[in-house]
Design an enzyme around this catalytic site. Sequence first.
Site, PDB file in Angstrom:
ATOM      1  N   GLU A  51       5.957  -1.202   3.163  1.00 24.09           N
ATOM      2  CA  GLU A  51       6.273  -0.011   2.369  1.00 24.09           C
ATOM      3  C   GLU A  51       7.337   0.897   2.984  1.00 24.09           C
ATOM      4  O   GLU A  51       7.086   2.078   3.245  1.00 24.09           O
ATOM      5  CB  GLU A  51       5.015   0.825   2.134  1.00 24.09           C
ATOM      6  CG  GLU A  51       3.949   0.147   1.314  1.00 24.09           C
ATOM      7  CD  GLU A  51       2.737   1.036   1.084  1.00 24.09           C
ATOM      8  OE1 GLU A  51       1.905   0.665   0.242  1.00 24.09           O
ATOM      9  OE2 GLU A  51       2.615   2.096   1.743  1.00 24.09           O
ATOM     10  N   GLU A  59      -1.494  -5.276  -1.567  1.00 25.84           N
ATOM     11  CA  GLU A  59      -2.519  -4.224  -1.572  1.00 25.84           C
ATOM     12  C   GLU A  59      -2.815  -3.822  -3.006  1.00 25.84           C
ATOM     13  O   GLU A  59      -1.904  -3.677  -3.822  1.00 25.84           O
ATOM     14  CB  GLU A  59      -2.071  -2.964  -0.818  1.00 25.84           C
ATOM     15  CG  GLU A  59      -2.036  -3.072   0.683  1.00 25.84           C
ATOM     16  CD  GLU A  59      -1.626  -1.755   1.340  1.00 25.84           C
ATOM     17  OE1 GLU A  59      -1.858  -0.679   0.728  1.00 25.84           O
ATOM     18  OE2 GLU A  59      -1.066  -1.799   2.445  1.00 25.84           O
TER      19      GLU A  59
END
Length: 516
Positions: free
Chosen positions: A198, A414
Site C-alpha cells: 500500500e 487484504e
Amino acid sequence: MKTFANFAILFLLQSLLFPLYSSCLHQTSDDSSPFPSDFLFGTASSAFQYEGAFLTDGKGLNNWDVFAHENPGKIVDGSNGDIATDQYHRYMEDIQSMNFLGVNSYRLSISWSRVLPNGRFGVINYKGIKYYNNLIDALIKKGITPFVTLNHFDYPQELENRFKSWLSSEMQKDFGYLADICFKHFGDRVKHWITINEPNQHISLAYRSGLFPPARCSMPYGNCTHGNSETEPFIAAHNMILAHAKAIQIYRTKYQREQKGIIGIVVQTSWFEPISDSIADKNAAERAQSFYSNWILDPVVYGKYPEEMVNLLGSALPKFSSNEMNSLMSYKSDFLGINHYTSYFIQDCLITACNSGDGASKSEGLALKLDRKGNVSIGELTDVNWQHIDPNGFRKMLNYLKNRYHNIPMYITENGFGQLQKPETTVEELLHDTKRIQYLSGYLDALKAAMRDGANVKGYFAWSLLDNFEWLYGYKVRFGLFHVDFTTLKRTPKQSATWYKNFIEQNVNIEDQIDK
C-alpha cells in the site's frame, strides 16, 4: 499456550451449533464455484502488527517503534507493538490455527529492522534470518504457501535519521539491499513476493495527513512540526515506485530464473461511485481513482503517471527519467495485490466548488469523498468510521482493474471487517461476530461474480488471522478471525473462523495440498 486439542474441541462445538446459520449466509444463486484447484485461500498479517519481540534477538528500532513510544497520544489506547500478538514466539500455535482453517497460504511481512537493524549501514542480523527461515519452513511443512511482503509500513529508524527515508532516493538503495538479502536467504522456498504494501495509503497517512510516522504534513491537512503536504507525498511515492522496480530488477536478473517465483506490489483500493450522473461527477470519480490506486499502478504497469495527475499537478509531480521509465517497463510486476475494504461516493470539486474534506484538494484530485448521497448511504457503516459495506463496489473495482490493466493476474491480499471493542463489549459478543460473517459472505460472493465476469483473480487473503495492533486504533479495533486476549495472548476462534473454514471446504477442494 493453547493446545491443538483445545482448538479441536472449540471448533467441534461451533460446528455443531453453527452450520444452519452458516449455510444461510453465503452462496449466490449460482452455487458453482469459480475458484480453480490452485486458488490460494489464506489470511494476512504484517510483522509490526503481529510479531512483538521488539528488541529481541538483535532487532533494531524501526519507525513505528519510535513513533508509538514517543507519541502514545497518537494511538487511540496509547499502546504500541512491543508485544502485539507475540507471533515471534507463538508462530507454531498460529500455524495450527491456519491448518485447522484449511487455508493453503499465509501472507506475512519481513520486519526490515529485524533483518537489517540499521539498514545497509550495519550488519545482517542472522537471528532474524533464522526466525523467518523457521517460520517459512513450518508453514511449508503444513502445506501452507508463504506469501511474503518485503515492506509493510515499517523500516529501520536509522534510515529516517540519516536521510529522511522515503523522501530520499537513497531509500531505493536500501530497499534493494533488503530485497537482495531476502531473495538470497528465503527465495528457494518463497515463490510469491510482494515488494511494498500500500504505497498510496502509507504515503497519504505519513506525508499528507501526518498521522503515521514520520508524521510530516502541513496545514490544512494536519498539524505537524515538519513537512509539506502538497509536495512530499509525490516525492515519497516516486521513490517507492522506483524502489519497487529496483527490487524486481534484482529478482529478475539474479534469482527468478532459478527460484521460479513471482513478484508484484500491493495497493489499497476503494470503489468510487459518482454521486450523480453528471459528466463532472463521473470525471471526478475517475480522477479519484487516478489520485489513489492508479497513482501507483499506472507507473508499475505503464511506466508513467495517470494523465489526470499530470494535467492537474503539473510540475508538482516528479517526472521519470528515460532510464527510470525503461526500468519500470523492463521490470514489470507479475501480478497486482489488491487490498479492498470499502466504497465512497465522489463529488466533483474542479468545476463546482464543494466543501472541504477528504479528496477535495488539488493534490488529492479535487474529488470529494462522501459516504452519503442525500439520505442514502454508500453502505452500512461498520464500527470503523471509514468502512462502509458495499460488496457490489468490490465487484466493480475488480472489473475496473481488469479493464484498465489488461487483466494482469490479481490477488486479493487484504479484505476484512473491523469491530470496535467498546468498554461494554463482552468477549462473547466479539466471538459471535455475525456482522463479520455477513461482510465476508457478501464480499466473497462479489469476488465470485467478478471472476465469472472474467477478472483474473488467483487468491484471496482475509484480514486477518488474529486480532492485532491496528495502527492508530491500537488494540481497540479487531479484524481477526481469532480473538486475542491481549493480557494472556490466548487465541480463541470466532464464529467467522468456522464460517471461513466451511466456505473454503465448500468452494475449493484443497485437502490434498494440506498435510493434516
